[in-house]
Design an enzyme around this catalytic site. Structure first.
Site, PDB file in Angstrom:
ATOM      1  N   LYS A 101      -3.097  -1.090  14.494  1.00 53.34           N
ATOM      2  CA  LYS A 101      -2.183  -0.128  15.103  1.00 53.34           C
ATOM      3  C   LYS A 101      -2.516   0.109  16.583  1.00 53.34           C
ATOM      4  CE  LYS A 101      -2.399   2.834  11.541  1.00 53.34           C
ATOM      5  NZ  LYS A 101      -2.756   2.010  10.389  1.00 53.34           N
ATOM      6  N   GLU A 156       0.826  -1.225   0.000  1.00 51.40           N
ATOM      7  CA  GLU A 156       0.000   0.000   0.000  1.00 51.40           C
ATOM      8  C   GLU A 156       0.853   1.264   0.000  1.00 51.40           C
ATOM      9  OE1 GLU A 156      -1.031   2.028   3.077  1.00 51.40           O
ATOM     10  OE2 GLU A 156      -0.879   0.507   4.658  1.00 51.40           O
TER      11      GLU A 156
END
Ligand code: PSU
Ligand code: MN
Length: 291
Positions: free
Chosen positions: A150, A17
């Site tokens: 995350k 990405e």
């Protein structure tokens, strides 16, 4: 619409990405990491396809000069989720693709494996801010190798939401959801695999049954964990709240603030875990190609 780079003859492709490069890491480390991710995939015997929208063209695989432009002019690339891509195509603008957009575009190009750092999820203290990554993964048949979600997020709620939406979460050599900078979150996973041939078999079965995304939860190597990161995260979150930052800029702000308060240690950990994910994604792509 886009230029689909066909992988070198016989080589399986691994998608990478571009939001991580444009908005997740500072220049010039972002270019180093982008190149290292591609080199890792090549060294493992697959073809890297970094995905981004460049002047309205969907690129499944960037030229070296485009990769440098993405890193150097990152702020000139919008942060695009899956739903935003069409706007950039029609207006001929540039966009870095998040996990949701990259997964959607990669799957359309026939790519089955994708590596990122850590997917988005439910933000702490704001249950209304749920990353589209989760919804997109649920419906897109692709395996995303990620160091969990995350650590800046609400991980228990993120794991619940993955379950609600029907994303198959599999710990790779772990029984816990990894917490990005550290190996464990204390959140137990139902499924664990220790062998990539077995993971490939599960993925194939999942897709034959009409299943969508698979989150391959791959923890950061033990020697590279970022210990005692929680107080720094809390500080970054407090700073974001004081500055009134919400929505799309929130994750980039938190990552940048963490890099400042940890003196760059968070960047080194992010780099290590992303490269580690690219390595496992490459092995999984080869295992899938062998089935
Ligand atoms: N992994 C990283 N750094 C990042 C990201 C992932 O190591 O910057 C990006 C991915 O593109 C992911 C996005 O989709 O963060 C999540 O953003 P949000 O929380 O706004 O959905
Ligand atoms: Mn969000």
């Amino acid at each position: 619409m886009g230029r689909l780079v066909t992988a070198r003859a016989g080589l399986p492709a691994v998608a990478l990405e571009s939001t991580l490069v444009a908005h997740g890491l500072p220049w010039p480390q972002n270019l180093e990491v982008a190149r290292e991710l591609e080199a890792t995939v090549r060294a493992g015997g697959a073809e890297p396809a970094t995905i981004a929208v460049v002047d309205g063209i969907v690129r499944i695989g960037l030229e070296a000069a485009e990769l440098e432009r993405l890193a150097r002019d990152g702020k000139a690339f919008a942060k695009a989720g899956a739903v935003d891509v069409a706007v950039h195509v029609a207006r001929k603008t540039c966009a870095a693709t998040t996990v949701s957009a990259t997964a959607m575009l990669a799957a359309r190009a026939g790519i089955r494996v994708f590596a990122t750092g850590g997917i988005g999820g439910v933000h702490r203290g704001d249950e209304g801010d749920v990353s589209h990554d989760l919804v997109a993964l649920a419906k897109t048949p692709i395996a995303v190798v990620s160091a969990g979600a995350k650590a800046i997020l609400d991980l228990p709620r993120t794991l619940e939401m993955l379950e609600t939406l029907g994303v198959l979460v599999i710990g790779y050599r772990t029984s816990e959801l990894p917490a990005f900078y550290t190996r464990g979150s204390g959140l137990e996973l139902e499924h664990r695999v220790d062998d990539l041939a077995e993971l490939a078999a599960i993925a194939n079965a999942h897709w034959e049954l009409g299943g969508g995304g698979i989150l391959v939860a791959n923890p950061i190597p033990a020697t590279e964990e970022l210990a005692d990161v929680e107080p720094w995260i809390e500080r970054a979150l407090a700073d974001a709240a004081a500055a009134g930052i919400t929505g799309k800029p929130l994750t980039p702000y938190l990552l940048a603030r963490l890099a400042e308060v940890t003196g760059g240690a968070s960047i080194r950990a992010n780099r290590t875990l992303a490269v580690n994910n690219a390595e496992i994604a490459t092995k999984l792509a080869l295992a899938l190609a062998a089935t």
